[in-house]
Design an enzyme around this catalytic site. Sequence first.
Site, PDB file in Angstrom:
ATOM      1  N   LEU A  19       0.582  -1.325   0.000  1.00 36.10           N
ATOM      2  CA  LEU A  19      -0.256  -0.045  -0.147  1.00 36.10           C
ATOM      3  C   LEU A  19       0.827   1.276   0.021  1.00 36.10           C
ATOM      4  CD1 LEU A  19      -2.565  -0.894   2.540  1.00 36.10           C
ATOM      5  CD2 LEU A  19      -2.910  -1.059   0.317  1.00 36.10           C
ATOM      6  N   ASP A  62       2.505  -6.316   2.662  1.00 44.02           N
ATOM      7  CA  ASP A  62       3.308  -5.225   3.566  1.00 44.02           C
ATOM      8  C   ASP A  62       3.818  -5.901   4.816  1.00 44.02           C
ATOM      9  OD1 ASP A  62       2.748  -2.390   2.493  1.00 44.02           O
ATOM     10  OD2 ASP A  62       0.711  -3.359   2.353  1.00 44.02           O
ATOM     11  N   GLU A  67       6.583  -4.107  12.601  1.00 48.96           N
ATOM     12  CA  GLU A  67       6.147  -3.259  13.855  1.00 48.96           C
ATOM     13  C   GLU A  67       4.585  -2.817  13.941  1.00 48.96           C
ATOM     14  OE1 GLU A  67       8.105   0.443  15.654  1.00 48.96           O
ATOM     15  OE2 GLU A  67       7.328   0.865  13.675  1.00 48.96           O
ATOM     16  N   ASP A  68       3.994  -2.860  12.582  1.00 46.01           N
ATOM     17  CA  ASP A  68       2.436  -2.555  12.649  1.00 46.01           C
ATOM     18  C   ASP A  68       1.771  -3.514  13.214  1.00 46.01           C
ATOM     19  OD1 ASP A  68       2.950   0.081  11.478  1.00 46.01           O
ATOM     20  OD2 ASP A  68       3.019  -0.916   9.591  1.00 46.01           O
ATOM     21  N   ARG A  87      -4.255  -5.958   5.764  1.00 43.45           N
ATOM     22  CA  ARG A  87      -2.902  -6.128   6.538  1.00 43.45           C
ATOM     23  C   ARG A  87      -3.375  -6.881   7.750  1.00 43.45           C
ATOM     24  NH1 ARG A  87       1.403  -1.771   7.626  1.00 43.45           N
ATOM     25  NH2 ARG A  87       2.386  -3.580   7.975  1.00 43.45           N
ATOM     26  N   ARG A 133      -4.958   5.253  10.185  1.00 44.70           N
ATOM     27  CA  ARG A 133      -4.889   3.903  10.697  1.00 44.70           C
ATOM     28  C   ARG A 133      -5.391   3.613  11.604  1.00 44.70           C
ATOM     29  NH1 ARG A 133      -1.444   1.240   6.587  1.00 44.70           N
ATOM     30  NH2 ARG A 133      -2.105   2.214   4.578  1.00 44.70           N
ATOM     31  N   HIS A 163       1.838   7.200   9.256  1.00 41.95           N
ATOM     32  CA  HIS A 163       1.876   6.888  10.854  1.00 41.95           C
ATOM     33  C   HIS A 163       2.749   7.927  11.800  1.00 41.95           C
ATOM     34  CE1 HIS A 163       1.866   2.475   9.227  1.00 41.95           C
ATOM     35  NE2 HIS A 163       0.718   2.726   9.897  1.00 41.95           N
ATOM     36  N   CYS A 248      10.005   0.523  11.097  1.00 40.97           N
ATOM     37  CA  CYS A 248       8.899  -0.563  10.791  1.00 40.97           C
ATOM     38  C   CYS A 248       9.430  -1.770  10.440  1.00 40.97           C
ATOM     39  CB  CYS A 248       7.772   0.056  10.030  1.00 40.97           C
ATOM     40  SG  CYS A 248       8.420   0.635   8.487  1.00 40.97           S
TER      41      CYS A 248
END
Length: 258
Positions: A19, A62, A67-68, A87, A133, A163, A248
């Site tokens: 993305l 992704d 880290e997300d 995701r 997000r 972010h 990330c």
Amino acid sequence: MPSKKALVRRPGPRLAEGLVTHVEREKVDVALAVRQWEAYVEALRGHDWETVEVEPADDCPDAVFVEDAVVVYRNVALITRPGARSRRGETAGVEQAVARLGCSVNWVWEPGTLDGGDVLKVGDTVYVGRGGRTNAAGVQQLRAVFEPLGARVVTVPVSKVLHLKSAVTALPDGTVIGHIPKVDTPSLYPRFLPVPEESGSHVVLLGGSRLLMAASAPKTAELLGDLGFEPVVVDIGEFEKLEGCVTCLSVRLRELYV
């Protein structure tokens, strides 16, 4: 004693489909990205970090931005519910990895959304970016998990970047750094240092005065070097095309019970 473990996840074959939100799409060289990722992982290992590779999620373009998928405070892991529906398949493997490391595991539930890249920890202060997000319910659930452990949760606006940690990170002394055009409200941070490049906003604390940084921020590396820090530079150019940064690509676990 402090732990130095870092979760990482190898780039998948669909990386180029990742993305993009605030940048124009560019062609991603997946083979080059894999080499850059391997150099990034080697930089962590070369500075005494034990890397733990999360199982691949090749159907999730992704997933390398590991880290997300989780936020860890002390020994407690909060498995996120990513704001981008595509995701959400990334979290299962990360959950297994942190559970094997002995973390207590919690989850963000619907209607909450939370991306780990929206969370910046500075000591016991946990800044949470409220933006594209991460929603209010996600912030509330994070607060419910971490405040009883001693965290002070502070919500900050994010509108100019993907972010919160696309805009700001923090130096070892707690000073928050960011590129002013990309930071919504610099005055929210008790100590704030402007940096000359957008990618200079992103540092990973390797220990002592060492800072893992992107090669695309030479002016910031020079500035931080002049301030007594030791930049450790890696090229992550293919990931930057997907709004990725040095933070990330790993989850640093500093307070596990070891």
